[in-house]
Design an enzyme around this catalytic site. Structure first.
Site, PDB file in Angstrom:
ATOM      1  N   PRO A 110       0.815  -1.223   0.000  1.00  0.00           N
ATOM      2  CA  PRO A 110       0.000   0.000   0.000  1.00  0.00           C
ATOM      3  C   PRO A 110       0.840   1.260   0.000  1.00  0.00           C
ATOM      4  O   PRO A 110       1.712   1.430   0.836  1.00  0.00           O
ATOM      5  CB  PRO A 110      -0.821  -0.121   1.294  1.00  0.00           C
ATOM      6  CG  PRO A 110      -0.089  -1.098   2.137  1.00  0.00           C
ATOM      7  CD  PRO A 110       0.657  -2.000   1.220  1.00  0.00           C
ATOM      8  N   GLU A 111       0.608   2.114  -0.964  1.00  0.00           N
ATOM      9  CA  GLU A 111       1.207   3.442  -1.013  1.00  0.00           C
ATOM     10  C   GLU A 111       0.060   4.438  -0.875  1.00  0.00           C
ATOM     11  O   GLU A 111      -1.054   4.049  -0.508  1.00  0.00           O
ATOM     12  CB  GLU A 111       1.995   3.613  -2.322  1.00  0.00           C
ATOM     13  CG  GLU A 111       3.084   2.548  -2.478  1.00  0.00           C
ATOM     14  CD  GLU A 111       3.886   2.652  -3.759  1.00  0.00           C
ATOM     15  OE1 GLU A 111       4.065   3.776  -4.258  1.00  0.00           O
ATOM     16  OE2 GLU A 111       4.341   1.620  -4.267  1.00  0.00           O
ATOM     17  N   LYS A 154       1.671   7.471   4.162  1.00  0.00           N
ATOM     18  CA  LYS A 154       1.125   6.119   4.277  1.00  0.00           C
ATOM     19  C   LYS A 154       0.615   5.822   5.679  1.00  0.00           C
ATOM     20  O   LYS A 154       0.241   4.689   5.969  1.00  0.00           O
ATOM     21  CB  LYS A 154       2.200   5.097   3.880  1.00  0.00           C
ATOM     22  CG  LYS A 154       2.768   5.329   2.476  1.00  0.00           C
ATOM     23  CD  LYS A 154       3.996   4.492   2.227  1.00  0.00           C
ATOM     24  CE  LYS A 154       4.751   5.013   1.007  1.00  0.00           C
ATOM     25  NZ  LYS A 154       6.063   4.376   0.865  1.00  0.00           N
ATOM     26  N   HIS A 176      -4.038 -14.519   9.355  1.00  0.00           N
ATOM     27  CA  HIS A 176      -3.120 -13.471   9.779  1.00  0.00           C
ATOM     28  C   HIS A 176      -3.816 -12.355  10.550  1.00  0.00           C
ATOM     29  O   HIS A 176      -3.339 -11.218  10.561  1.00  0.00           O
ATOM     30  CB  HIS A 176      -2.381 -12.916   8.555  1.00  0.00           C
ATOM     31  CG  HIS A 176      -1.654 -13.978   7.789  1.00  0.00           C
ATOM     32  ND1 HIS A 176      -2.043 -14.414   6.552  1.00  0.00           N
ATOM     33  CD2 HIS A 176      -0.589 -14.735   8.126  1.00  0.00           C
ATOM     34  CE1 HIS A 176      -1.238 -15.385   6.140  1.00  0.00           C
ATOM     35  NE2 HIS A 176      -0.347 -15.590   7.074  1.00  0.00           N
ATOM     36  N   ARG A 227       2.852 -10.187   6.775  1.00  0.00           N
ATOM     37  CA  ARG A 227       4.291 -10.036   7.026  1.00  0.00           C
ATOM     38  C   ARG A 227       4.621  -9.215   8.267  1.00  0.00           C
ATOM     39  O   ARG A 227       5.801  -9.009   8.564  1.00  0.00           O
ATOM     40  CB  ARG A 227       4.967  -9.406   5.811  1.00  0.00           C
ATOM     41  CG  ARG A 227       5.067 -10.391   4.671  1.00  0.00           C
ATOM     42  CD  ARG A 227       5.818  -9.790   3.514  1.00  0.00           C
ATOM     43  NE  ARG A 227       5.065  -9.976   2.296  1.00  0.00           N
ATOM     44  CZ  ARG A 227       5.396  -9.430   1.136  1.00  0.00           C
ATOM     45  NH1 ARG A 227       6.437  -8.670   1.056  1.00  0.00           N
ATOM     46  NH2 ARG A 227       4.681  -9.651   0.078  1.00  0.00           N
ATOM     47  N   ARG A 232      19.500  18.123  -2.218  1.00  0.00           N
ATOM     48  CA  ARG A 232      19.980  16.790  -1.823  1.00  0.00           C
ATOM     49  C   ARG A 232      21.128  16.342  -2.711  1.00  0.00           C
ATOM     50  O   ARG A 232      21.208  16.712  -3.874  1.00  0.00           O
ATOM     51  CB  ARG A 232      18.834  15.766  -1.945  1.00  0.00           C
ATOM     52  CG  ARG A 232      17.777  15.892  -0.890  1.00  0.00           C
ATOM     53  CD  ARG A 232      18.319  15.472   0.436  1.00  0.00           C
ATOM     54  NE  ARG A 232      17.313  15.644   1.478  1.00  0.00           N
ATOM     55  CZ  ARG A 232      16.588  14.645   1.969  1.00  0.00           C
ATOM     56  NH1 ARG A 232      16.746  13.443   1.510  1.00  0.00           N
ATOM     57  NH2 ARG A 232      15.711  14.872   2.919  1.00  0.00           N
ATOM     58  N   ARG A 291      16.131  -3.380  -4.219  1.00  0.00           N
ATOM     59  CA  ARG A 291      14.771  -3.709  -4.635  1.00  0.00           C
ATOM     60  C   ARG A 291      14.686  -3.533  -6.142  1.00  0.00           C
ATOM     61  O   ARG A 291      15.629  -3.067  -6.778  1.00  0.00           O
ATOM     62  CB  ARG A 291      13.726  -2.877  -3.897  1.00  0.00           C
ATOM     63  CG  ARG A 291      13.943  -1.416  -3.947  1.00  0.00           C
ATOM     64  CD  ARG A 291      13.103  -0.722  -2.900  1.00  0.00           C
ATOM     65  NE  ARG A 291      13.422  -1.190  -1.551  1.00  0.00           N
ATOM     66  CZ  ARG A 291      13.013  -0.641  -0.450  1.00  0.00           C
ATOM     67  NH1 ARG A 291      12.212   0.395  -0.506  1.00  0.00           N
ATOM     68  NH2 ARG A 291      13.334  -1.095   0.724  1.00  0.00           N
TER      69      ARG A 291
END
Length: 296
Positions: free
Chosen positions: A2-3, A61, A101, A121, A164, A274
DNA sequence: CCCAGTCCCTGCGCGC
DNA sequence: TGCGCGCAGGGACTGG
């Protein structure tokens, strides 16, 4: 996974199905689900029992639901939730059998549908945090305002990003810089802006940042309109329904399939431990060059 | 302060 | 048929 759009869909479900209801009982089925509640499981249960969940808010989130006493007085606390990788908040009839779960269950004084926190998870979690009125809980203050929020400051974001000294995808995933973007929407936004994720942030032009931000806004908005992205049953709304945006993904998970813009096969790269997906033609990898020295 | 790397966790699909 | 491994990845934390 989920974002922002997926979490917003959940928030709307909570607003509709849970806000205004008073907690009768709380069960914690797995201690890891409340590990962020530092005072322990018993304290978590006591802090919620008999309290009313007055609303459902979101930043990035994270979700939070302010608590009130039964007379309506604000309790100065909120139930904070993060879905992590695989968390679900489901509103279900008490007769609905428990899933494998199930991590926590809330019943309500009206005897209606329960709120269940389900998380395969266990990267997600729940906690009760201090929270003044309708303000964001202090523990979430480090999460940047998301680009769909009316108070998002585009110029400040652009300046901060270009200040940055990192790679642009890394910056997009940094929740202290911009809230709500995860791996899927980062890749989709970069594709829309024709930028490779390894591009150094301090070499982006203002125009490139503006295009990137437009890509972020567009992809988040379009996904939200479709009810979010689902690859399987892991991400669902509070009623267990999946969104449809996965059909519209241009690059994420599309290795070897043609780029929707130019037809070049999409490539998958390992990036930040990732997967990253991009079009090698539309989004050429930057030439490796020494980092620009920071001005003194 | 800023940035990169590590770890947490479980189910699934794949190769042998 | 079974087993081990890689992968999915958000964010708190740590160390340079």
């Amino acid at each position: 996974m989920p974002e922002l759009p997926e979490v917003e869909v959940v928030r709307r479900g909570l607003e509709r199905w849970v806000a205004g209801r008073t907690v009768a009982t709380v069960e914690v089925h797995h201690p890891r689900a409340v590990r962020r509640h530092l005072e322990g499981t018993g304290h978590f249960v006591a802090a919620l029992t008999g309290r009313t969940l007055t609303a459902a808010h979101r930043r990035g989130k994270y979700l939070w639901l302010p608590l009130a006493e039964t007379d309506g007085t604000p309790a100065g606390q909120a139930l904070v939730a993060h879905l992590g990788m695989s968390g679900q908040l489901l509103v279900e009839k008490p007769s609905q059998p428990d899933g494998t779960h199930l991590r926590a269950r809330f019943t309500f004084t009206d005897g209606g549908r329960e709120l269940r926190f389900v998380d395969q998870r266990t990267f997600g979690g729940l906690a009760v945090e201090p929270c003044a009125g309708e303000e964001i809980p202090a523990r979430l203050a480090h999460i940047a305002i998301d680009p769909l929020d009316g108070s998002f400051d585009t110029d400040a974001f652009s300046a901060a990003l270009r200040r940055r000294r990192t790679e642009v995808k890394r910056a997009l995933l940094d929740q202290t810089l911009i809230g709500g973007v995860g791996n899927i929407y980062a890749d989709e936004s970069l594709w829309r802006a024709r930028l490779h994720g390894a591009r150094p942030t301090d070499r982006l032009t203002r125009a490139q940042v503006a295009e990137l931000l437009e890509g972020v806004r567009d992809v988040l908005t379009e996904s939200l309109a479709q009810g979010g992205t689902s690859f399987d049953s892991l991400y669902v709304d509070v009623n267990g329904r999946s969104g449809y945006f996965s059909r519209h993904l241009a690059v994420y998970g599309q290795a070897d399939r043609p780029c929707p813009r130019c037809g070049t096969p999409i490539v998958r790269e390992s990036f930040m431990n990732r997967s990253s997906y991009s079009c090698p033609r539309c989004q050429p990898r930057p030439r490796s060059s020494p980092a620009r020295p920071r001005r003194p």
